[in-house]
Design a protein around this motif. Sequence first.
Motif, PDB file in Angstrom:
ATOM      1  N   LEU A   1      25.440 -56.071  60.728  1.00 36.63           N
ATOM      2  CA  LEU A   1      24.483 -56.808  59.899  1.00 36.63           C
ATOM      3  C   LEU A   1      23.864 -55.813  58.928  1.00 36.63           C
ATOM      4  CD1 LEU A   1      22.777 -58.936  62.709  1.00 36.63           C
ATOM      5  CD2 LEU A   1      24.585 -59.662  61.138  1.00 36.63           C
ATOM      6  N   ASN A   2      24.439 -55.727  57.746  1.00 39.10           N
ATOM      7  CA  ASN A   2      24.042 -54.714  56.766  1.00 39.10           C
ATOM      8  C   ASN A   2      22.846 -55.174  55.926  1.00 39.10           C
ATOM      9  OD1 ASN A   2      24.222 -52.258  55.461  1.00 39.10           O
ATOM     10  ND2 ASN A   2      25.736 -52.963  53.979  1.00 39.10           N
ATOM     11  N   LYS A   3      22.215 -54.230  55.267  1.00 42.41           N
ATOM     12  CA  LYS A   3      21.047 -54.458  54.387  1.00 42.41           C
ATOM     13  C   LYS A   3      19.876 -55.024  55.189  1.00 42.41           C
ATOM     14  CE  LYS A   3      24.189 -55.340  50.525  1.00 42.41           C
ATOM     15  NZ  LYS A   3      24.534 -56.196  49.366  1.00 42.41           N
TER      16      LYS A   3
ATOM     17  N   LEU B   1      30.973 -60.583  71.164  1.00 47.56           N
ATOM     18  CA  LEU B   1      30.871 -59.842  69.906  1.00 47.56           C
ATOM     19  C   LEU B   1      29.845 -58.717  70.018  1.00 47.56           C
ATOM     20  CD1 LEU B   1      31.743 -59.776  66.880  1.00 47.56           C
ATOM     21  CD2 LEU B   1      29.817 -61.308  66.422  1.00 47.56           C
ATOM     22  N   GLN B   2      30.254 -57.508  69.634  1.00 45.11           N
ATOM     23  CA  GLN B   2      29.316 -56.388  69.525  1.00 45.11           C
ATOM     24  C   GLN B   2      28.583 -56.503  68.190  1.00 45.11           C
ATOM     25  OE1 GLN B   2      28.758 -53.596  71.497  1.00 45.11           O
ATOM     26  NE2 GLN B   2      30.510 -53.395  72.870  1.00 45.11           N
ATOM     27  N   ILE B   3      27.241 -56.397  68.211  1.00 46.76           N
ATOM     28  CA  ILE B   3      26.452 -56.581  66.989  1.00 46.76           C
ATOM     29  C   ILE B   3      25.589 -55.346  66.759  1.00 46.76           C
ATOM     30  CG2 ILE B   3      24.748 -57.998  65.801  1.00 46.76           C
ATOM     31  CD1 ILE B   3      25.680 -60.370  67.412  1.00 46.76           C
ATOM     32  N   VAL B   4      25.613 -54.853  65.514  1.00 49.09           N
ATOM     33  CA  VAL B   4      24.850 -53.664  65.123  1.00 49.09           C
ATOM     34  C   VAL B   4      24.128 -53.965  63.813  1.00 49.09           C
ATOM     35  CG1 VAL B   4      25.039 -51.277  64.327  1.00 49.09           C
ATOM     36  CG2 VAL B   4      26.405 -52.047  66.264  1.00 49.09           C
ATOM     37  N   CYS B   5      22.865 -53.575  63.730  1.00 55.50           N
ATOM     38  CA  CYS B   5      22.113 -53.680  62.472  1.00 55.50           C
ATOM     39  C   CYS B   5      22.221 -52.363  61.712  1.00 55.50           C
ATOM     40  CB  CYS B   5      20.648 -54.009  62.739  1.00 55.50           C
ATOM     41  SG  CYS B   5      20.392 -55.640  63.453  1.00 55.50           S
ATOM     42  N   PHE B   6      22.247 -52.455  60.389  1.00 55.79           N
ATOM     43  CA  PHE B   6      22.467 -51.252  59.577  1.00 55.79           C
ATOM     44  C   PHE B   6      21.711 -51.378  58.258  1.00 55.79           C
ATOM     45  CE2 PHE B   6      24.651 -48.264  56.873  1.00 55.79           C
ATOM     46  CZ  PHE B   6      25.042 -47.248  57.732  1.00 55.79           C
ATOM     47  N   THR B   7      21.261 -50.243  57.730  1.00 57.64           N
ATOM     48  CA  THR B   7      20.697 -50.185  56.389  1.00 57.64           C
ATOM     49  C   THR B   7      20.952 -48.808  55.809  1.00 57.64           C
ATOM     50  OG1 THR B   7      18.687 -50.271  55.036  1.00 57.64           O
ATOM     51  CG2 THR B   7      18.421 -49.612  57.339  1.00 57.64           C
ATOM     52  N   SER B   8      21.345 -48.786  54.557  1.00 58.61           N
ATOM     53  CA  SER B   8      21.553 -47.512  53.871  1.00 58.61           C
ATOM     54  C   SER B   8      20.267 -46.977  53.268  1.00 58.61           C
ATOM     55  CB  SER B   8      22.596 -47.686  52.748  1.00 58.61           C
ATOM     56  OG  SER B   8      23.835 -48.084  53.279  1.00 58.61           O
TER      57      SER B   8
ATOM     58  N   HIS C   1      20.697 -40.504  55.662  1.00 59.96           N
ATOM     59  CA  HIS C   1      19.416 -41.042  56.121  1.00 59.96           C
ATOM     60  C   HIS C   1      19.531 -42.507  56.538  1.00 59.96           C
ATOM     61  CE1 HIS C   1      15.129 -41.005  56.596  1.00 59.96           C
ATOM     62  NE2 HIS C   1      14.925 -41.918  55.665  1.00 59.96           N
ATOM     63  N   ALA C   2      20.746 -43.036  56.573  1.00 62.43           N
ATOM     64  CA  ALA C   2      20.939 -44.457  56.882  1.00 62.43           C
ATOM     65  C   ALA C   2      20.520 -44.764  58.310  1.00 62.43           C
ATOM     66  CB  ALA C   2      22.399 -44.846  56.663  1.00 62.43           C
ATOM     67  N   GLY C   3      20.089 -46.011  58.499  1.00 59.81           N
ATOM     68  CA  GLY C   3      19.692 -46.461  59.824  1.00 59.81           C
ATOM     69  C   GLY C   3      20.777 -47.301  60.468  1.00 59.81           C
ATOM     70  N   GLY C   4      21.156 -46.980  61.698  1.00 61.11           N
ATOM     71  CA  GLY C   4      22.174 -47.735  62.412  1.00 61.11           C
ATOM     72  C   GLY C   4      23.437 -46.951  62.693  1.00 61.11           C
ATOM     73  N   LEU C   5      23.515 -45.693  62.227  1.00 61.34           N
ATOM     74  CA  LEU C   5      24.717 -44.884  62.457  1.00 61.34           C
ATOM     75  C   LEU C   5      24.966 -44.674  63.948  1.00 61.34           C
ATOM     76  CD1 LEU C   5      24.274 -42.160  59.674  1.00 61.34           C
ATOM     77  CD2 LEU C   5      25.939 -44.017  59.712  1.00 61.34           C
ATOM     78  N   ILE C   6      23.910 -44.318  64.666  1.00 60.44           N
ATOM     79  CA  ILE C   6      24.066 -44.038  66.096  1.00 60.44           C
ATOM     80  C   ILE C   6      24.441 -45.301  66.860  1.00 60.44           C
ATOM     81  CG2 ILE C   6      21.637 -44.417  66.690  1.00 60.44           C
ATOM     82  CD1 ILE C   6      23.957 -41.630  68.048  1.00 60.44           C
TER      83      ILE C   6
ATOM     84  N   LEU D   1      11.782 -52.616  63.292  1.00 55.12           N
ATOM     85  CA  LEU D   1      10.892 -51.934  62.358  1.00 55.12           C
ATOM     86  C   LEU D   1      11.245 -50.454  62.253  1.00 55.12           C
ATOM     87  CD1 LEU D   1       7.480 -53.587  63.274  1.00 55.12           C
ATOM     88  CD2 LEU D   1       8.600 -53.682  61.047  1.00 55.12           C
ATOM     89  N   ALA D   2      11.604 -49.837  63.368  1.00 53.42           N
ATOM     90  CA  ALA D   2      11.997 -48.425  63.342  1.00 53.42           C
ATOM     91  C   ALA D   2      13.291 -48.247  62.555  1.00 53.42           C
ATOM     92  CB  ALA D   2      12.166 -47.918  64.766  1.00 53.42           C
ATOM     93  N   LEU D   3      14.229 -49.188  62.718  1.00 50.52           N
ATOM     94  CA  LEU D   3      15.467 -49.132  61.946  1.00 50.52           C
ATOM     95  C   LEU D   3      15.184 -49.250  60.457  1.00 50.52           C
ATOM     96  CD1 LEU D   3      18.674 -49.339  61.872  1.00 50.52           C
ATOM     97  CD2 LEU D   3      18.300 -51.809  61.823  1.00 50.52           C
ATOM     98  N   GLN D   4      14.275 -50.162  60.104  1.00 52.91           N
ATOM     99  CA  GLN D   4      13.930 -50.346  58.706  1.00 52.91           C
ATOM    100  C   GLN D   4      13.106 -49.190  58.159  1.00 52.91           C
ATOM    101  OE1 GLN D   4      11.970 -54.175  58.808  1.00 52.91           O
ATOM    102  NE2 GLN D   4      13.883 -55.297  58.494  1.00 52.91           N
TER     103      GLN D   4
END
Length: 606
Positions: free
Chosen positions: A219-221, A244-251, A274-279, A532-535
Motif C-alpha cells: 500500500l504505497n503513498k 495476502l501479505q500486506i505492507v504499508c510504504f511511503t517514499s 529515508h523511505a518508510g516500510g523498507l523493513i 503515524l510512525a510510518l508516516q
Amino acid sequence: MPRKKPFSNKQKKKQLQVKRERKRGDAGSGPSSRNASVERGGGERQSDTSDSETTDVRRMNQQPSSREGRYDPNRFRLHFEKESKEEVERRKKLAMDTVLQPVSDKELEVDINDIYPSEKGLSFPLRPSWTYEMSRESLLRKEEKSYRDYLEDLHSRNPPGSLSHFEHNLETWRQLWRVLEMSDVILLIVDIRHPALQFPPSLYHYITGDVQKQVILVLNKADLCPPPLVIAWKHYMTSQFPHLQIVCFTSHPGQPYSTVLQKRRMTRKADWGHAGGLIDIFKACQEITSGRVDLSSWEQKIQRDAVAERLGGEQTDEGAESVLVEHQSDSAMEMSNLSRELYKDGVLTLGCIGFPNVGKSSIINSLVGRKVVSVSRTPGHTKYFQTYYLTPTVKLCDCPGLVFPSLVNKQLQILAGIYPVSQLQEPYTSVGYLCERTPFLPLLKLKHPSLQESKGQQGSEEPRWTAWDVCEAWAERRGYKTAKAARNDVYRSANSLLRLAIDGRLCLCLRPTGYSCLREHWENHPDLPEILALQGRATEQEGTGDKEDEDDGESSTEPEDERDRDADDDEDGDDEDEGFGHRRQDEKPSGFTVNMYNVLRENDCA
C-alpha cells in the motif's frame, strides 16, 4: 534587398507560445468559450495510428525513435481504446450544464467485487502453451491469436462502453508474462488512496493458484492518507484475501500535506534511504522464504542505509556501485528454459507489478537506496523491464505499468493517474467528479464566473457551480489565458486541477465498504501509533492546517506570485520527488496548508 531585423528574445518567446497554443487549440471563457473549446476537444491530440492494425486503438506517449535503431521506445507505450467524437462532445456538454452536488460519505465507499465482478470475465491475457519444437515466429503468432480471442471474449461479456480504459498493447502484456515467470515473490503495488481499483483479483488468484507463488501487497503513498483509513484498507484487503501479505510504504515520511497549490521544483536529490516500510518488506520476504535464501546481506544494507541517513543522507560511491543493473533486451522475450525452481542459485527475485502511477519506480529506488529508475507522473513512463541486484542474493525486477480491465468509472481512472492528463480530449467531467467529492471551494478559494462578470455584485442566491465554471474560475485565479484571444484557458485549467489531484495536493481518498459505520472503531484502533510512525509525523501536527490556511492562505497563491505561476501545470517529465510537491525541511511553508482530514470530511479523526 534590405536585411530583415533579427527577432528579439521577447518576440521569439511570444512566437513559441503561439505555436504551442496552436498545437493545443484555443479555448476561452464567457459565451464564446464553449465553441472555442469544441475546436480544441474535437480533434486535438489525436495519436498516430500509422503503425496500428486497428483504427479503434489510441497510442499514448509517442517518443522519438533512436537513430541507432537498437531499441524502439514506443514498443511498450500505452494503448487504450479510442472514444468517439460524439461521446467526447456529450460529456463536454454534460460538464457545462450539470450542476455539481456533493455526494454522501457512503458514495466514497467502494467494493472490489463491484469493480471486478467475477461473472464479467475481467481477467487478463495469459501466455499460451508452447514447446521447444515451435519457432519463435510461430509462438508469436500463437500469442497474437490467443490475445485476439481474449479481447473477443471480453467484449462479448460486457456491453459497449461499460469497460474501463485498459491496456491493448500485447507487447506490454508479454512483459508481464516474463516478470511473472522470472520472479519468486511478487510485489503488487497499489496507491493507498484507491487500492481496490488497482488490485485485480484474477491476477492474485493466478499467481497464488496457477503459478504457486506468493504475493505481497504494498500500500504505497501511505503519507497521503489519514491513519484510520490506512488501517481500514489493510483490514478490508485481509478480509477479502486472507493469505495476502500486506505492507504499508511511503517514499516521503514526515512530509506534511502542506502545499496544495504550490509545487517547488527540488534541486536536491530525493532521500530514497529515508523511505518508510523498507523493513516491513524485508520481514515479509523473510517470512515467505523461511530460511531458504540468505537475506542477511539485505538486512545489513537496510541498516547501513538507515545509519547513512541519520549521519546526513550521503551515500558512499562504493555503496552506489554495488547495485548491478541489467537492461533486458528483446532476447528476454525469446523461448528459453523457464525453470519452475524457486530461489534458483540461492537468489530471491522480487517482481514489481502495478498500475501506472502507483509508485513502482520510487519503491525500487528506495529499496536500492539511490535513484536507479527515473520517476514520472506520466502513465506508461517505464518502457520495459529491468533487473537490479540489490544484494548478491536479492534481485528486483521492474515491469511497465499495466491497466487491467474493470468496471470502474473512467473519470475515477483519470483521477487515479492511469491516463496521461496531457492527452485527455475531455478533462472537464473528471474535474466535476473530483469537485463533488472534495470541498473544492474553501480549498481553491474560487470566485464564480457570474460574479466576476457582474463585478462582484452578489445576489441573494448562492451561485451554482458546474465543472466548467470551476475550470473558468481556476483559470481566472491562476491567470491561464489563451495566446490568441486572451480568454480564460479552461482546458489548461482543467488539466491543472487534475494534476493537483494525481499529485496528492488536492486529495481524494476512497474508503472500503462499511467504513462510515465503523469509523469510530478505526479512529481508535491500537495500530494508529504504528501508522503515524510510518508516516513520520506526530499526532498533534495533523490538525494545524485550517489555522495556517486562515492566516496566510491568500498570499502565495495569487496569480501575481511568479514563484508558483506554473507550479501545478508542469509537463509530464521526470520528477525526482515523484511530483508530490514536498518542500525542503529547512524551508518554511509557503501558501496555505490543507488539513487532509478536512478534505476527507474527517476533522475528528486525529
